[in-house]
Design a protein around this motif. Sequence first.
Motif, mmCIF file in Angstrom:
data_model
loop_
_atom_site.group_PDB
_atom_site.id
_atom_site.type_symbol
_atom_site.label_atom_id
_atom_site.label_comp_id
_atom_site.label_asym_id
_atom_site.label_seq_id
_atom_site.Cartn_x
_atom_site.Cartn_y
_atom_site.Cartn_z
ATOM 1 N N ALA A 1 28.133 40.535 78.231
ATOM 2 C CA ALA A 1 27.819 41.444 77.135
ATOM 3 C C ALA A 1 28.955 42.446 76.964
ATOM 4 C CB ALA A 1 26.516 42.175 77.404
ATOM 5 N N CYS A 2 29.176 42.828 75.740
ATOM 6 C CA CYS A 2 30.192 43.832 75.413
ATOM 7 C C CYS A 2 29.496 44.910 74.587
ATOM 8 C CB CYS A 2 31.328 43.195 74.632
ATOM 9 S SG CYS A 2 32.556 44.360 73.999
ATOM 10 N N ALA A 3 29.411 46.097 75.142
ATOM 11 C CA ALA A 3 28.762 47.205 74.453
ATOM 12 C C ALA A 3 29.814 48.175 73.931
ATOM 13 C CB ALA A 3 27.814 47.927 75.402
ATOM 14 N N ALA A 4 29.631 48.593 72.703
ATOM 15 C CA ALA A 4 30.595 49.494 72.068
ATOM 16 C C ALA A 4 30.011 50.886 71.901
ATOM 17 C CB ALA A 4 31.009 48.957 70.707
ATOM 18 N N SER A 5 30.873 51.860 72.030
ATOM 19 C CA SER A 5 30.497 53.241 71.757
ATOM 20 C C SER A 5 31.643 53.922 71.012
ATOM 21 C CB SER A 5 30.196 53.996 73.054
ATOM 22 O OG SER A 5 31.337 54.009 73.894
ATOM 23 N N GLY A 6 31.333 55.031 70.384
ATOM 24 C CA GLY A 6 32.357 55.768 69.670
ATOM 25 C C GLY A 6 32.606 55.263 68.270
ATOM 26 N N GLY A 7 31.865 54.257 67.848
ATOM 27 C CA GLY A 7 32.041 53.712 66.515
ATOM 28 C C GLY A 7 31.227 52.453 66.363
ATOM 29 N N THR A 8 31.035 52.029 65.133
ATOM 30 C CA THR A 8 30.279 50.815 64.873
ATOM 31 C C THR A 8 31.203 49.606 64.795
ATOM 32 O OG1 THR A 8 28.808 49.703 63.305
ATOM 33 C CG2 THR A 8 30.406 51.265 62.387
ATOM 34 N N LEU A 9 30.696 48.468 65.285
ATOM 35 C CA LEU A 9 31.454 47.225 65.239
ATOM 36 C C LEU A 9 31.203 46.447 63.957
ATOM 37 C CD1 LEU A 9 30.952 45.923 68.889
ATOM 38 C CD2 LEU A 9 32.865 47.264 67.974
ATOM 39 N N ARG A 10 30.421 47.032 63.075
ATOM 40 C CA ARG A 10 29.891 46.288 61.934
ATOM 41 C C ARG A 10 30.961 45.595 61.108
ATOM 42 N NH1 ARG A 10 24.762 46.587 60.297
ATOM 43 N NH2 ARG A 10 24.457 48.412 61.624
ATOM 44 N N SER A 11 32.115 46.176 60.937
ATOM 45 C CA SER A 11 33.143 45.581 60.074
ATOM 46 C C SER A 11 34.266 44.917 60.870
ATOM 47 C CB SER A 11 33.741 46.660 59.172
ATOM 48 O OG SER A 11 34.385 47.657 59.948
ATOM 49 N N TYR A 12 34.124 44.874 62.177
ATOM 50 C CA TYR A 12 35.182 44.356 63.029
ATOM 51 C C TYR A 12 34.978 42.886 63.362
ATOM 52 C CZ TYR A 12 36.498 49.201 64.251
ATOM 53 O OH TYR A 12 36.899 50.498 64.237
ATOM 54 N N ALA A 13 36.060 42.149 63.472
ATOM 55 C CA ALA A 13 36.017 40.857 64.145
ATOM 56 C C ALA A 13 36.049 41.131 65.649
ATOM 57 C CB ALA A 13 37.206 39.993 63.747
ATOM 58 N N MET A 14 35.369 40.275 66.402
ATOM 59 C CA MET A 14 35.270 40.475 67.837
ATOM 60 C C MET A 14 35.719 39.211 68.565
ATOM 61 S SD MET A 14 34.197 43.523 68.114
ATOM 62 C CE MET A 14 33.924 43.506 69.889
ATOM 63 N N GLY A 15 36.374 39.423 69.689
ATOM 64 C CA GLY A 15 36.839 38.275 70.451
ATOM 65 C C GLY A 15 36.598 38.435 71.932
ATOM 66 N N TRP A 16 36.496 37.320 72.597
ATOM 67 C CA TRP A 16 36.482 37.261 74.060
ATOM 68 C C TRP A 16 37.740 36.531 74.502
ATOM 69 C CZ3 TRP A 16 33.330 39.687 77.404
ATOM 70 C CH2 TRP A 16 32.105 40.165 76.924
ATOM 71 N N PHE A 17 38.424 37.123 75.441
ATOM 72 C CA PHE A 17 39.638 36.530 76.011
ATOM 73 C C PHE A 17 39.445 36.428 77.518
ATOM 74 C CE2 PHE A 17 42.772 36.844 72.500
ATOM 75 C CZ PHE A 17 42.005 37.564 71.586
ATOM 76 N N ARG A 18 40.212 35.579 78.135
ATOM 77 C CA ARG A 18 40.158 35.517 79.589
ATOM 78 C C ARG A 18 41.558 35.351 80.145
ATOM 79 N NH1 ARG A 18 37.130 29.727 80.492
ATOM 80 N NH2 ARG A 18 38.893 28.344 80.042
ATOM 81 N N GLN A 19 41.712 35.864 81.362
ATOM 82 C CA GLN A 19 42.976 35.747 82.070
ATOM 83 C C GLN A 19 42.707 35.173 83.439
ATOM 84 O OE1 GLN A 19 45.282 39.381 82.385
ATOM 85 N NE2 GLN A 19 47.166 38.210 82.562
ATOM 86 N N ALA A 20 43.164 33.958 83.632
ATOM 87 C CA ALA A 20 43.044 33.297 84.925
ATOM 88 C C ALA A 20 44.160 33.796 85.840
ATOM 89 C CB ALA A 20 43.126 31.790 84.754
ATOM 90 N N PRO A 21 43.967 33.693 87.152
ATOM 91 C CA PRO A 21 45.000 34.149 88.092
ATOM 92 C C PRO A 21 46.348 33.504 87.821
ATOM 93 C CG PRO A 21 42.963 33.664 89.246
ATOM 94 C CD PRO A 21 42.762 33.193 87.835
ATOM 95 N N GLY A 22 47.367 34.321 87.660
ATOM 96 C CA GLY A 22 48.714 33.815 87.446
ATOM 97 C C GLY A 22 49.003 33.307 86.055
ATOM 98 N N LYS A 23 48.056 33.505 85.130
ATOM 99 C CA LYS A 23 48.248 32.985 83.779
ATOM 100 C C LYS A 23 48.153 34.106 82.750
ATOM 101 C CE LYS A 23 46.624 28.304 84.743
ATOM 102 N NZ LYS A 23 45.718 27.203 84.311
ATOM 103 N N GLU A 24 48.562 33.799 81.537
ATOM 104 C CA GLU A 24 48.465 34.761 80.449
ATOM 105 C C GLU A 24 47.017 34.864 79.961
ATOM 106 O OE1 GLU A 24 52.968 34.190 78.584
ATOM 107 O OE2 GLU A 24 51.213 33.554 77.442
ATOM 108 N N ARG A 25 46.769 35.932 79.241
ATOM 109 C CA ARG A 25 45.442 36.119 78.663
ATOM 110 C C ARG A 25 45.336 35.269 77.395
ATOM 111 N NH1 ARG A 25 43.486 42.199 78.312
ATOM 112 N NH2 ARG A 25 45.224 42.366 76.831
#
Length: 124
Positions: free
Chosen positions: A21-45
């Motif tokens: 889960a990703c919770a936002a504060s300080g503003g609404t996400l309503r107009s934003y695109a959202m992404g999930w990224f991952r970084q494996a050990p020794g690799k780029e995100r």
Amino acid sequence: QVQLVESGGGLVQAGGSLRLACAASGGTLRSYAMGWFRQAPGKERDVVAVVNWSGDNTYYSSAVKGRFTISRDDAKNTVTLQMNSLKPEDTGVYYCAARTYGNMYLTESGYDYWGQGTQVTVSS
């Protein structure tokens, strides 16, 4: 200034599931695109999944397509990543990111706000 906080990471056996889960504060996400990224050990995100501002368009990397689902709940100001059939190669730090422009973008350079990340470890 939007702040993002991820939760739900942990240690799971191969074949298991986790829900991030990703919770936002300080503003609404309503107009934003959202992404999930991952970084494996020794690799780029790298991008894992993206959803556009309205939630009617999504993208999944080929590595996770069919196993992961991204969704957003603007009323709760949250984005989730349901991860099923987890594999050891899914191990890494998972980051939530918000893009001010509502269209999808597939590289990290297009995102304006980032969470601190949550560790996912999948054991074989």
